[in-house]
Write a protein that holds these residues in place. Structure first.
Motif, mmCIF file in Angstrom:
data_model
loop_
_atom_site.group_PDB
_atom_site.id
_atom_site.type_symbol
_atom_site.label_atom_id
_atom_site.label_comp_id
_atom_site.label_asym_id
_atom_site.label_seq_id
_atom_site.Cartn_x
_atom_site.Cartn_y
_atom_site.Cartn_z
ATOM 1 N N VAL A 125 -2.584 6.170 4.328
ATOM 2 C CA VAL A 125 -3.962 6.262 3.825
ATOM 3 C C VAL A 125 -4.083 7.381 2.792
ATOM 4 O O VAL A 125 -4.715 7.213 1.747
ATOM 5 N N SER A 126 -3.474 8.515 3.073
ATOM 6 C CA SER A 126 -3.485 9.616 2.104
ATOM 7 C C SER A 126 -2.808 9.204 0.801
ATOM 8 O O SER A 126 -3.292 9.501 -0.297
ATOM 9 N N LYS A 127 -1.681 8.506 0.916
ATOM 10 C CA LYS A 127 -0.985 8.028 -0.279
ATOM 11 C C LYS A 127 -1.836 7.018 -1.037
ATOM 12 O O LYS A 127 -1.895 7.034 -2.270
ATOM 13 N N PHE A 128 -2.503 6.129 -0.295
ATOM 14 C CA PHE A 128 -3.363 5.117 -0.909
ATOM 15 C C PHE A 128 -4.476 5.769 -1.724
ATOM 16 O O PHE A 128 -4.751 5.367 -2.865
ATOM 17 N N LYS A 166 0.995 -5.575 4.621
ATOM 18 C CA LYS A 166 2.169 -6.080 3.906
ATOM 19 C C LYS A 166 1.863 -7.385 3.179
ATOM 20 O O LYS A 166 2.765 -7.994 2.591
ATOM 21 N N LYS A 167 0.602 -7.818 3.215
ATOM 22 C CA LYS A 167 0.226 -9.069 2.566
ATOM 23 C C LYS A 167 0.475 -8.982 1.060
ATOM 24 O O LYS A 167 0.109 -7.990 0.408
ATOM 25 N N ASP A 168 1.068 -10.038 0.511
ATOM 26 C CA ASP A 168 1.431 -10.032 -0.906
ATOM 27 C C ASP A 168 0.219 -9.859 -1.819
ATOM 28 O O ASP A 168 0.286 -9.115 -2.810
ATOM 29 N N LEU A 169 -0.886 -10.536 -1.488
ATOM 30 C CA LEU A 169 -2.071 -10.446 -2.344
ATOM 31 C C LEU A 169 -2.632 -9.035 -2.385
ATOM 32 O O LEU A 169 -3.024 -8.524 -3.441
ATOM 33 N N HIS A 173 -2.919 -6.671 -5.693
ATOM 34 C CA HIS A 173 -4.184 -6.103 -6.167
ATOM 35 C C HIS A 173 -4.098 -4.576 -6.272
ATOM 36 O O HIS A 173 -4.655 -3.985 -7.205
ATOM 37 N N LEU A 174 -3.412 -3.961 -5.342
ATOM 38 C CA LEU A 174 -3.255 -2.510 -5.405
ATOM 39 C C LEU A 174 -2.388 -2.107 -6.590
ATOM 40 O O LEU A 174 -2.668 -1.118 -7.279
ATOM 41 N N LYS A 175 -1.339 -2.878 -6.821
ATOM 42 C CA LYS A 175 -0.460 -2.587 -7.946
ATOM 43 C C LYS A 175 -1.204 -2.692 -9.266
ATOM 44 O O LYS A 175 -1.002 -1.878 -10.185
ATOM 45 N N ASN A 176 -2.102 -3.688 -9.365
ATOM 46 C CA ASN A 176 -2.863 -3.906 -10.601
ATOM 47 C C ASN A 176 -4.118 -3.038 -10.690
ATOM 48 O O ASN A 176 -4.842 -3.113 -11.685
ATOM 49 N N LYS A 177 -4.360 -2.256 -9.639
ATOM 50 C CA LYS A 177 -5.573 -1.415 -9.566
ATOM 51 C C LYS A 177 -6.847 -2.254 -9.698
ATOM 52 O O LYS A 177 -7.829 -1.834 -10.309
#
Length: 236
Positions: A125-128, A166-169, A173-177
């Motif tokens: 969570v801190s990393k997120f 671990k869901k791909d979607l 979405h996190l990768k794409n911000k």
């Protein structure tokens, strides 16, 4: 003959009289027991645990964590820091001490008191929060009366799920911000009431809900909803 009898009587009686060294030994044993009880109460213990949550809703505030899948709870009244996030690895100092439960005749009970708690490693969570850098939006129907405190609690559960999923979607979405949001509603399933979170993205005013979560309000357990099989899957 009488003199011999008197002598033997005196010898016999003197042998029945407790000696002073034995009395001193008993006193020393009692003192050692008392000292061991005080030492057990006051000795400082050290440990490393994974932080789960704070709970300030009772007579004594609590810090909850786990170690090796075992859940632990400590009295946290002497620690005012509330900056830890679920999943953070923390080093704690604690000791045994008494608590007094209201309504129970103020009877003392033994408990583990936090003396200090310090983060030594970021959890997911801190990393997120550092990497995503955005607030997750949410909305709920005004018909569902939910307190501000509980809305904040649900936010932390949603954040925990998103940060650990671990869901791909979700990972995409996190990768794409992308802007993530969720809806909140109450639903009954299997004769039990849950808070249901619908995680979605929005584009061109169109909402795309791609994950449903069921939150058990009694245990705070999170369940992913398996739509094809109409079942709940526990998310640890």
């Amino acid at each position: 003959m009488r003199a011999v009898i008197v002598f033997l009587f005196l010898v016999f009686c003197s042998s029945c009289t407790p000696s002073e060294p034995k009395q001193e030994s008993a006193d020393e044993t009692k003192t050692e027991v008392i000292q061991s009880i005080v030492a057990e109460k006051d000795s400082l213990e050290h440990d490393t645990i994974e932080f789960i949550s704070y709970n300030d809703d009772f007579d004594y505030s609590q810090l909850n964590g786990k170690k090796d899948k075992q859940e632990l709870s400590f009295i946290n009244d002497k620690n005012n820091d509330r900056s830890l996030l679920r999943g953070d690895l923390i080093a704690i100092d604690w000791k045994n001490d008494s608590i007094y439960i209201a309504g129970d005749g103020e009877t003392p009970q033994n408990a583990q008191w936090i003396v200090s708690a310090k983060k030594i490693k970021d959890g997911n969570v801190s990393k997120f929060r550092k990497e995503y850098g955005k607030q997750i939006k949410y909305y709920h129907s005004k018909e569902d009366e939910i307190s501000v405190t509980y809305l904040d609690h649900l936010y932390k559960l949603a954040e925990y799920y998103i940060a650990n999923s671990k869901k791909d979607l979700i990972r995409l979405h996190l990768k794409n911000k992308d802007e993530l949001a969720y809806s909140i509603e109450k639903r009954n399933k299997n004769d039990k009431e849950y808070y249901v979170l619908g995680i979605y993205t929005e584009s061109e005013h169109k909402i795309n809900t791609f994950q449903w979560l069921y939150i058990d309000p009694e245990t705070d357990k999170i369940y992913e909803y398996d739509l094809p099989n109409d079942r709940l899957i526990y998310f640890p």
